[in-house]
Design a protein around this motif. Structure first.
Motif, PDB file in Angstrom:
ATOM      1  N   LEU A   3      -8.474 -11.863  -9.063  1.00  0.00           N
ATOM      2  CA  LEU A   3      -7.108 -11.484  -8.705  1.00  0.00           C
ATOM      3  C   LEU A   3      -7.097 -10.303  -7.736  1.00  0.00           C
ATOM      4  CD1 LEU A   3      -5.489 -11.985 -12.208  1.00  0.00           C
ATOM      5  CD2 LEU A   3      -5.279 -13.476 -10.199  1.00  0.00           C
ATOM      6  N   LEU A   4      -8.065  -9.404  -7.859  1.00  0.00           N
ATOM      7  CA  LEU A   4      -8.193  -8.309  -6.899  1.00  0.00           C
ATOM      8  C   LEU A   4      -8.471  -8.864  -5.506  1.00  0.00           C
ATOM      9  CD1 LEU A   4      -8.435  -5.353  -6.032  1.00  0.00           C
ATOM     10  CD2 LEU A   4     -10.819  -5.450  -6.758  1.00  0.00           C
ATOM     11  N   TRP A   5      -9.408  -9.793  -5.392  1.00  0.00           N
ATOM     12  CA  TRP A   5      -9.723 -10.380  -4.082  1.00  0.00           C
ATOM     13  C   TRP A   5      -8.530 -11.133  -3.507  1.00  0.00           C
ATOM     14  CZ3 TRP A   5     -13.003  -8.567  -0.964  1.00  0.00           C
ATOM     15  CH2 TRP A   5     -14.180  -7.987  -1.405  1.00  0.00           C
ATOM     16  N   PHE A   6      -7.754 -11.774  -4.381  1.00  0.00           N
ATOM     17  CA  PHE A   6      -6.530 -12.436  -3.920  1.00  0.00           C
ATOM     18  C   PHE A   6      -5.569 -11.408  -3.336  1.00  0.00           C
ATOM     19  CE2 PHE A   6      -2.152 -13.818  -4.919  1.00  0.00           C
ATOM     20  CZ  PHE A   6      -2.084 -14.897  -4.052  1.00  0.00           C
ATOM     21  N   ALA A   7      -5.399 -10.282  -4.029  1.00  0.00           N
ATOM     22  CA  ALA A   7      -4.507  -9.229  -3.541  1.00  0.00           C
ATOM     23  C   ALA A   7      -5.028  -8.623  -2.236  1.00  0.00           C
ATOM     24  CB  ALA A   7      -4.332  -8.146  -4.603  1.00  0.00           C
ATOM     25  N   VAL A   8      -6.338  -8.499  -2.098  1.00  0.00           N
ATOM     26  CA  VAL A   8      -6.916  -7.995  -0.850  1.00  0.00           C
ATOM     27  C   VAL A   8      -6.584  -8.949   0.296  1.00  0.00           C
ATOM     28  CG1 VAL A   8      -9.106  -7.595   0.362  1.00  0.00           C
ATOM     29  CG2 VAL A   8      -8.738  -6.623  -1.905  1.00  0.00           C
ATOM     30  N   ALA A   9      -6.705 -10.255   0.041  1.00  0.00           N
ATOM     31  CA  ALA A   9      -6.371 -11.243   1.069  1.00  0.00           C
ATOM     32  C   ALA A   9      -4.891 -11.162   1.439  1.00  0.00           C
ATOM     33  CB  ALA A   9      -6.725 -12.651   0.591  1.00  0.00           C
ATOM     34  N   VAL A  10      -4.033 -11.018   0.443  1.00  0.00           N
ATOM     35  CA  VAL A  10      -2.599 -10.866   0.705  1.00  0.00           C
ATOM     36  C   VAL A  10      -2.355  -9.624   1.550  1.00  0.00           C
ATOM     37  CG1 VAL A  10      -0.373 -10.339  -0.398  1.00  0.00           C
ATOM     38  CG2 VAL A  10      -1.815 -12.159  -1.320  1.00  0.00           C
ATOM     39  N   ASN A  11      -3.042  -8.528   1.211  1.00  0.00           N
ATOM     40  CA  ASN A  11      -2.877  -7.285   1.959  1.00  0.00           C
ATOM     41  C   ASN A  11      -3.320  -7.453   3.404  1.00  0.00           C
ATOM     42  OD1 ASN A  11      -3.955  -4.446   2.905  1.00  0.00           O
ATOM     43  ND2 ASN A  11      -2.465  -4.088   1.278  1.00  0.00           N
ATOM     44  N   LEU A  12      -4.446  -8.093   3.621  1.00  0.00           N
ATOM     45  CA  LEU A  12      -4.927  -8.310   4.994  1.00  0.00           C
ATOM     46  C   LEU A  12      -3.956  -9.165   5.801  1.00  0.00           C
ATOM     47  CD1 LEU A  12      -8.738  -8.853   4.372  1.00  0.00           C
ATOM     48  CD2 LEU A  12      -7.659  -6.925   5.538  1.00  0.00           C
ATOM     49  N   LEU A  13      -3.464 -10.232   5.191  1.00  0.00           N
ATOM     50  CA  LEU A  13      -2.509 -11.097   5.896  1.00  0.00           C
ATOM     51  C   LEU A  13      -1.202 -10.367   6.183  1.00  0.00           C
ATOM     52  CD1 LEU A  13      -3.113 -14.462   3.997  1.00  0.00           C
ATOM     53  CD2 LEU A  13      -3.724 -13.929   6.369  1.00  0.00           C
ATOM     54  N   GLY A  32       4.057  -0.880  12.829  1.00  0.00           N
ATOM     55  CA  GLY A  32       3.184   0.289  12.724  1.00  0.00           C
ATOM     56  C   GLY A  32       2.936   0.725  11.294  1.00  0.00           C
ATOM     57  N   ALA A  33       3.014   2.023  11.069  1.00  0.00           N
ATOM     58  CA  ALA A  33       2.716   2.596   9.756  1.00  0.00           C
ATOM     59  C   ALA A  33       3.679   2.100   8.684  1.00  0.00           C
ATOM     60  CB  ALA A  33       2.740   4.123   9.829  1.00  0.00           C
ATOM     61  N   VAL A  34       4.920   1.872   9.046  1.00  0.00           N
ATOM     62  CA  VAL A  34       5.893   1.339   8.084  1.00  0.00           C
ATOM     63  C   VAL A  34       5.474  -0.059   7.659  1.00  0.00           C
ATOM     64  CG1 VAL A  34       8.294   0.614   7.785  1.00  0.00           C
ATOM     65  CG2 VAL A  34       7.786   2.786   8.889  1.00  0.00           C
ATOM     66  N   GLY A  35       5.013  -0.863   8.602  1.00  0.00           N
ATOM     67  CA  GLY A  35       4.526  -2.199   8.275  1.00  0.00           C
ATOM     68  C   GLY A  35       3.316  -2.153   7.367  1.00  0.00           C
ATOM     69  N   ALA A  36       2.401  -1.227   7.628  1.00  0.00           N
ATOM     70  CA  ALA A  36       1.226  -1.078   6.773  1.00  0.00           C
ATOM     71  C   ALA A  36       1.633  -0.669   5.358  1.00  0.00           C
ATOM     72  CB  ALA A  36       0.272  -0.055   7.363  1.00  0.00           C
ATOM     73  N   ALA A  37       2.595   0.232   5.258  1.00  0.00           N
ATOM     74  CA  ALA A  37       3.071   0.664   3.939  1.00  0.00           C
ATOM     75  C   ALA A  37       3.764  -0.491   3.213  1.00  0.00           C
ATOM     76  CB  ALA A  37       4.017   1.848   4.083  1.00  0.00           C
ATOM     77  N   LEU A  38       4.578  -1.261   3.936  1.00  0.00           N
ATOM     78  CA  LEU A  38       5.241  -2.417   3.324  1.00  0.00           C
ATOM     79  C   LEU A  38       4.224  -3.449   2.853  1.00  0.00           C
ATOM     80  CD1 LEU A  38       8.265  -2.901   5.738  1.00  0.00           C
ATOM     81  CD2 LEU A  38       8.375  -2.264   3.315  1.00  0.00           C
ATOM     82  N   ALA A  39       3.216  -3.723   3.668  1.00  0.00           N
ATOM     83  CA  ALA A  39       2.182  -4.682   3.299  1.00  0.00           C
ATOM     84  C   ALA A  39       1.422  -4.211   2.063  1.00  0.00           C
ATOM     85  CB  ALA A  39       1.223  -4.891   4.469  1.00  0.00           C
ATOM     86  N   THR A  40       1.107  -2.935   2.010  1.00  0.00           N
ATOM     87  CA  THR A  40       0.389  -2.390   0.866  1.00  0.00           C
ATOM     88  C   THR A  40       1.243  -2.434  -0.387  1.00  0.00           C
ATOM     89  OG1 THR A  40      -0.925  -0.998   2.314  1.00  0.00           O
ATOM     90  CG2 THR A  40      -0.806  -0.338  -0.004  1.00  0.00           C
ATOM     91  N   CYS A  41       2.504  -2.070  -0.268  1.00  0.00           N
ATOM     92  CA  CYS A  41       3.424  -2.121  -1.404  1.00  0.00           C
ATOM     93  C   CYS A  41       3.549  -3.554  -1.922  1.00  0.00           C
ATOM     94  CB  CYS A  41       4.784  -1.565  -0.983  1.00  0.00           C
ATOM     95  SG  CYS A  41       5.948  -1.371  -2.338  1.00  0.00           S
ATOM     96  N   PHE A  42       3.671  -4.507  -1.016  1.00  0.00           N
ATOM     97  CA  PHE A  42       3.779  -5.912  -1.402  1.00  0.00           C
ATOM     98  C   PHE A  42       2.507  -6.374  -2.106  1.00  0.00           C
ATOM     99  CE2 PHE A  42       3.206 -10.451  -0.316  1.00  0.00           C
ATOM    100  CZ  PHE A  42       4.248 -10.961  -1.075  1.00  0.00           C
ATOM    101  N   SER A  43       1.355  -6.006  -1.581  1.00  0.00           N
ATOM    102  CA  SER A  43       0.109  -6.456  -2.207  1.00  0.00           C
ATOM    103  C   SER A  43      -0.114  -5.776  -3.562  1.00  0.00           C
ATOM    104  CB  SER A  43      -1.085  -6.241  -1.281  1.00  0.00           C
ATOM    105  OG  SER A  43      -1.317  -4.882  -1.053  1.00  0.00           O
ATOM    106  N   ILE A  44       0.352  -4.555  -3.728  1.00  0.00           N
ATOM    107  CA  ILE A  44       0.302  -3.896  -5.034  1.00  0.00           C
ATOM    108  C   ILE A  44       1.126  -4.686  -6.036  1.00  0.00           C
ATOM    109  CG2 ILE A  44       1.098  -1.859  -6.320  1.00  0.00           C
ATOM    110  CD1 ILE A  44       0.210  -0.169  -3.900  1.00  0.00           C
ATOM    111  N   PHE A  45       2.315  -5.117  -5.601  1.00  0.00           N
ATOM    112  CA  PHE A  45       3.155  -5.930  -6.483  1.00  0.00           C
ATOM    113  C   PHE A  45       2.461  -7.244  -6.834  1.00  0.00           C
ATOM    114  CE2 PHE A  45       6.038  -9.508  -6.901  1.00  0.00           C
ATOM    115  CZ  PHE A  45       6.676  -9.159  -8.083  1.00  0.00           C
ATOM    116  N   VAL A  46       1.944  -7.946  -5.822  1.00  0.00           N
ATOM    117  CA  VAL A  46       1.293  -9.234  -6.049  1.00  0.00           C
ATOM    118  C   VAL A  46       0.126  -9.069  -7.025  1.00  0.00           C
ATOM    119  CG1 VAL A  46      -0.123 -11.023  -4.944  1.00  0.00           C
ATOM    120  CG2 VAL A  46       2.015 -10.279  -3.882  1.00  0.00           C
ATOM    121  N   TRP A  47      -0.704  -8.057  -6.811  1.00  0.00           N
ATOM    122  CA  TRP A  47      -1.863  -7.831  -7.666  1.00  0.00           C
ATOM    123  C   TRP A  47      -1.441  -7.546  -9.102  1.00  0.00           C
ATOM    124  CZ3 TRP A  47      -4.960  -2.776  -8.119  1.00  0.00           C
ATOM    125  CH2 TRP A  47      -6.131  -2.988  -8.846  1.00  0.00           C
ATOM    126  N   ASN A  48      -0.497  -6.636  -9.265  1.00  0.00           N
ATOM    127  CA  ASN A  48      -0.055  -6.288 -10.609  1.00  0.00           C
ATOM    128  C   ASN A  48       0.635  -7.447 -11.299  1.00  0.00           C
ATOM    129  OD1 ASN A  48      -0.399  -3.317 -11.567  1.00  0.00           O
ATOM    130  ND2 ASN A  48      -0.102  -3.221  -9.361  1.00  0.00           N
TER     131      ASN A  48
END
Length: 132
Positions: free
Chosen positions: A71-81, A91-107
């Motif tokens: 599930l961690l690797w799945f979340a990493v893939a989601v984060n990369l995409l 930019g940085a806002v997009g990176a923060a949004l992507a990270t926030c989304f992948s944190i949600f997906v992983w959890n």
């Protein structure tokens, strides 16, 4: 435990949102004030993480480490995409949004696995009994 952690995280989040811009400018200077919005988005991600409780540790203790790693690797893939899609235009806002989304997906994936296989709800909702 999840509720107490969430309350503590909530207080810290409110303080960071309320005083974050001032703190950023004080520690790093006005040039970094644009980091405030990405910081707020990442704070939301931290709050989401706290809301799901210690689900990652729960799976490790329950000898579900293989599922946890998958599930961690799945979340990493989601984060990369998500970063690939959002960073070029936002930019940085997009990176923060992507990270926030992948944190949600992983959890969410970890939480769903714990509910399905261990019949435990580690979230702040903490349903007393999970149907088997």
């Amino acid at each position: 435990a999840a509720r107490w952690s969430f309350c503590g995280a909530g207080v810290a989040c409110v303080l960071f949102v309320a005083f974050g811009e001032f703190v950023i400018e004080w520690f790093f200077g006005a040039r970094y004030s644009a980091a405030y919005l990405p910081m707020v988005i990442l704070i939301v991600g931290a709050l989401i993480n706290a809301g799901f409780g210690p689900v990652g540790a729960l799976l490790l203790v329950a000898q579900q480490e293989q599922a946890s790693v998958r599930l961690l690797w799945f979340a990493v893939a989601v984060n990369l995409l998500a970063n690939t899609a959002l960073v070029p235009s936002m930019g940085a806002v997009g990176a923060a949004l992507a990270t926030c989304f992948s944190i949600f997906v992983w959890n969410f994936a970890l939480w769903q696995h714990a509910r399905t296989h261990l019949h435990i709800d580690s979230s702040i909702l903490g349903l007393a009994s999970v149907p088997r």
